[in-house]
Design a protein around this motif. Sequence first.
Motif, PDB file in Angstrom:
ATOM      1  N   ASP A  49      -7.671  -0.508   9.178  1.00 46.93           N
ATOM      2  CA  ASP A  49      -6.844  -0.250   8.122  1.00 46.93           C
ATOM      3  C   ASP A  49      -5.720   0.434   7.874  1.00 46.93           C
ATOM      4  N   ALA A  50      -5.653   0.664   9.596  1.00 45.57           N
ATOM      5  CA  ALA A  50      -3.617   1.267   8.967  1.00 45.57           C
ATOM      6  C   ALA A  50      -2.949  -0.150   9.033  1.00 45.57           C
ATOM      7  N   SER A  51      -3.182  -1.273   9.035  1.00 41.86           N
ATOM      8  CA  SER A  51      -2.308  -2.449   8.899  1.00 41.86           C
ATOM      9  C   SER A  51      -2.353  -2.113   7.451  1.00 41.86           C
ATOM     10  N   GLY A  52      -3.026  -1.998   6.396  1.00 45.80           N
ATOM     11  CA  GLY A  52      -2.868  -1.881   4.943  1.00 45.80           C
ATOM     12  C   GLY A  52      -3.144  -3.250   4.044  1.00 45.80           C
ATOM     13  N   SER A  53      -4.054  -3.884   4.941  1.00 46.18           N
ATOM     14  CA  SER A  53      -4.437  -5.166   4.361  1.00 46.18           C
ATOM     15  C   SER A  53      -6.233  -4.933   3.885  1.00 46.18           C
ATOM     16  N   ALA A  54      -6.023  -5.647   2.896  1.00 48.85           N
ATOM     17  CA  ALA A  54      -7.642  -6.231   2.119  1.00 48.85           C
ATOM     18  C   ALA A  54      -8.227  -7.376   3.076  1.00 48.85           C
ATOM     19  N   ALA A  80       0.634  -1.414   0.064  1.00 46.35           N
ATOM     20  CA  ALA A  80       0.065  -0.354  -0.133  1.00 46.35           C
ATOM     21  C   ALA A  80       0.726   1.513  -0.191  1.00 46.35           C
ATOM     22  N   ASP A  81       0.167   2.071  -0.710  1.00 40.41           N
ATOM     23  CA  ASP A  81       1.051   3.665  -0.792  1.00 40.41           C
ATOM     24  C   ASP A  81       0.624   4.519   0.112  1.00 40.41           C
ATOM     25  N   THR A  82       1.268   4.333   1.085  1.00 42.58           N
ATOM     26  CA  THR A  82       0.588   5.118   2.119  1.00 42.58           C
ATOM     27  C   THR A  82       1.286   6.390   2.774  1.00 42.58           C
ATOM     28  N   LEU A  83       2.239   6.750   2.280  1.00 39.81           N
ATOM     29  CA  LEU A  83       3.445   7.513   2.220  1.00 39.81           C
ATOM     30  C   LEU A  83       2.649   8.809   1.264  1.00 39.81           C
ATOM     31  N   GLY A  84       2.544   8.750  -0.029  1.00 42.05           N
ATOM     32  CA  GLY A  84       1.650   8.697  -1.083  1.00 42.05           C
ATOM     33  C   GLY A  84       0.231   9.604  -0.539  1.00 42.05           C
ATOM     34  N   ARG A  85      -0.198   8.775   0.021  1.00 44.26           N
ATOM     35  CA  ARG A  85      -1.876   9.001   0.267  1.00 44.26           C
ATOM     36  C   ARG A  85      -1.505  10.130   1.263  1.00 44.26           C
ATOM     37  N   SER A 143       8.440  -5.280   3.991  1.00 41.83           N
ATOM     38  CA  SER A 143       7.386  -3.993   4.742  1.00 41.83           C
ATOM     39  C   SER A 143       6.284  -4.517   4.790  1.00 41.83           C
ATOM     40  N   ASP A 144       5.427  -5.266   4.957  1.00 42.65           N
ATOM     41  CA  ASP A 144       4.093  -5.551   6.496  1.00 42.65           C
ATOM     42  C   ASP A 144       3.366  -6.737   6.396  1.00 42.65           C
ATOM     43  N   GLY A 145       5.194  -7.618   6.177  1.00 44.02           N
ATOM     44  CA  GLY A 145       4.415  -9.185   7.235  1.00 44.02           C
ATOM     45  C   GLY A 145       4.532  -9.974   6.276  1.00 44.02           C
ATOM     46  N   LEU A 146       3.811 -10.095   4.976  1.00 37.91           N
ATOM     47  CA  LEU A 146       3.450 -10.825   4.183  1.00 37.91           C
ATOM     48  C   LEU A 146       3.614 -11.938   4.103  1.00 37.91           C
ATOM     49  N   ILE A 147       3.349 -12.955   3.830  1.00 36.69           N
ATOM     50  CA  ILE A 147       4.116 -14.216   3.771  1.00 36.69           C
ATOM     51  C   ILE A 147       3.454 -15.426   2.329  1.00 36.69           C
ATOM     52  N   ALA A 148       4.966 -15.754   2.989  1.00 38.68           N
ATOM     53  CA  ALA A 148       4.100 -16.865   1.024  1.00 38.68           C
ATOM     54  C   ALA A 148       5.002 -18.303   1.517  1.00 38.68           C
ATOM     55  N   GLN A 149       4.105 -19.246   1.607  1.00 33.30           N
ATOM     56  CA  GLN A 149       4.484 -20.535   1.875  1.00 33.30           C
ATOM     57  C   GLN A 149       5.057 -20.904  -0.212  1.00 33.30           C
ATOM     58  N   ASP A 198      -0.815 -23.801   5.156  1.00 32.46           N
ATOM     59  CA  ASP A 198      -0.917 -24.018   6.657  1.00 32.46           C
ATOM     60  C   ASP A 198       0.064 -22.998   7.399  1.00 32.46           C
ATOM     61  N   CYS A 199      -1.361 -21.903   7.522  1.00 34.04           N
ATOM     62  CA  CYS A 199      -0.981 -20.506   8.445  1.00 34.04           C
ATOM     63  C   CYS A 199      -2.823 -20.176   9.050  1.00 34.04           C
ATOM     64  N   PRO A 200      -2.301 -19.484  10.127  1.00 32.61           N
ATOM     65  CA  PRO A 200      -3.616 -19.548  11.377  1.00 32.61           C
ATOM     66  C   PRO A 200      -3.951 -17.875  11.359  1.00 32.61           C
ATOM     67  N   PRO A 201      -5.473 -17.822  11.380  1.00 36.42           N
ATOM     68  CA  PRO A 201      -6.356 -16.607  10.969  1.00 36.42           C
ATOM     69  C   PRO A 201      -4.928 -15.453  11.355  1.00 36.42           C
ATOM     70  N   GLY A 202      -5.854 -14.393  11.061  1.00 31.71           N
ATOM     71  CA  GLY A 202      -4.761 -12.929  11.445  1.00 31.71           C
ATOM     72  C   GLY A 202      -3.270 -12.859  10.598  1.00 31.71           C
ATOM     73  N   LEU A 203      -3.223 -13.624   9.376  1.00 34.06           N
ATOM     74  CA  LEU A 203      -1.649 -13.469   8.557  1.00 34.06           C
ATOM     75  C   LEU A 203      -2.877 -13.761   7.390  1.00 34.06           C
ATOM     76  N   GLU A 204      -1.640 -12.516   6.101  1.00 34.06           N
ATOM     77  CA  GLU A 204      -1.878 -13.504   4.896  1.00 34.06           C
ATOM     78  C   GLU A 204      -0.847 -14.011   4.145  1.00 34.06           C
ATOM     79  N   CYS A 205      -1.518 -15.236   4.229  1.00 31.80           N
ATOM     80  CA  CYS A 205      -0.222 -16.113   3.712  1.00 31.80           C
ATOM     81  C   CYS A 205      -1.077 -16.609   1.955  1.00 31.80           C
ATOM     82  N   ASP A 206       0.372 -16.484   0.798  1.00 26.87           N
ATOM     83  CA  ASP A 206       0.207 -16.763  -0.806  1.00 26.87           C
ATOM     84  C   ASP A 206       0.711 -18.299  -0.571  1.00 26.87           C
TER      85      ASP A 206
END
Length: 636
Positions: A169-174, A111-116, A303-309, A233-241
């Motif tokens: 919303d400040a998390s930047g996650s959809a 997310a481009d929060t600096l530009g916003r 940048s945001d803690g996004l996880i790829a498995q 294999d990820c818990p709720p509350g995490l964005e895992c691809d």
Amino acid sequence: MTAGLAMAGPTAQAAGPATAGVGTDTGTAGTDAGSRERAFAAASAEYGVPRTVLEAVSYAQTRWDFNPGHSTSGGYGPMHLVDADLGSRDEAKGLGEAQGASAAHGSTPVADTLGRAAGLTGLDEKALRTDELANIRGGAALLTATQRRLGLPSGAGTDPGQWYAAVADASGSAQEDVAAAFADDTYSVIASGASRHTVDGKDVSLLPSTTTPDRAQIGRLGLVKKATNPAVDCPPGLECDWVPAPYQDLGGGDYGNHDLANRPASPTITNIVIHNTEASYATTLKLVTDPTYVSWQYSLRSSDGLIAQHLEPKDVGWHAGNWYVNSHSIGLEHEGFAATGAAWFSEPMYRSSARLVRYLATKYDIPLDMQHVFGHDQIPGVTPANVAGMHWDPGPYWNWEHYFQLLGAPLSSQEAEGAKDLVRILPGFETNVQPLTFCTTGVADSCGEQGTNFVYLHTAPSESAPLVNDIGLRPGGAPSSTRVSDIGARAQAGLTFAVAERQGDWTAIWFNGVKGWFLNPASAPTAIPVAGSYVVPKAGLAKAPVYGRAYPEAAAYPAGIPVQPLAPLQYTFAAGQRYAVGDLTIPTNYYRAVTYSLDTPNDHVDVVGQDRYYQISLGHRFAYVRAADVDVVPAQ
């Protein structure tokens, strides 16, 4: 990029560590220790955000830190304003190509929060990156804009519980559960309070307060529900691809980039290994999806803690440089460079990693301690020849003390007042500034001053005494150095060692076969006494061999499977020495997996032995000893 990645499978080993760093601009936050507190107060009043909300959001994002100039994760300042429009010129920061790589695999872009924030405040983007008041004003403006867009009450005096949706919303996650998890983390900071002296010298505190967050507000954001993927294999509350590592026949008997197995039934899963990538997130995804490269289970974006498995839990990744550890472990690669430190190891990444590790530890019954959740740098070589080539990530700037706080298993929790035989290294992090050199290739004094996770060990109780030698790294006996990659004389935070001697403010521990002395004054201790056990060579033995793996005895191997040699390492565990026990329940096995085909006779077989081993705290790296060679002694 060999501090973290580039680990091969059962036989191949790592190259030496990289020392690449990333340059930063000079920040303009100033030297006034109280300026950040005043900046939060001013921005709260100007934009009508409760100060507790503003400070707690900042703490959840950065712990109020402002890394000099910017964070190489792309998040700037204490509000972690992310510039997602960096382009290819900044691919080294893991953002330019990372967006393309993420899109290719279905990931959420940054997310481009600096530009916003620039649009909302009218402030110059450079000021938002480098000036603490401008940065905090930008974060406050974003929160207020969301609050007003949702039709919720604003104002510095409003109930903090009415800002739940804006905080989410400040998390930047959809993704709804991820945004909610960030909001819950933030409100837990409000409830517990916090106080810190930041890495750039600012004093900030938040007193505990009681509020009831209106969690029902999350529905106003229109976020998406988590998509189900049975492979993830990820818990709720995490964005895992799901970004799969390929299992592919390369021809000529070669294959990549992992092995199939049936874990945790066989082999068992007993460990989690913490790595850093020595590469951007984009490059990391390219490497792990290359069938000719190696693999690990998870990658985390800075940048945001996004996880790829990349692998299903049942399969074995090639990440540790030690096949025995590979077969029993889950590997987590964290975007960043070990020699750069805190600029890459962002709070969103720490929090995502800790949430993932808590989940995995519960699922696979892995104890939350540094004998089971450890760094790549703690893993032993499998033979004497392999020791010098083992990796040193995540390095001296990974904050183990904070990480275990996030895991809910503080490293200080096992303090045993009055214990004499064992100590756990706990120097603090932010104020433990140890001299380090060569963070930039060829530049001896390039590391600067930032918190570290270790204390140096000397050959005598004096700061002027040489550092102890690690014969696995320097067979000739030369002292260890202060090079950022040199772990030879570092007693790392969270590790437990057996006390050898005490003199005044100095404590000596047994370390790789020698006494290592560190400053440990009673007025400001750098280690705490703990309970536990240690091992000594059995009576009559001049020394006990130490090993880099716990392989079975020869009689355990069935016909058709070659007996694996078990070479003692070069370290001397002599009579009169003692070493802290890390684990008394080490599995004794060898997982045979050397061909691509699952139908190959005598392959993909777990050979289990009767011999018993213990894990011990030998030095910076642990080691294994045979139960038949040692006695276990309860520590006093």
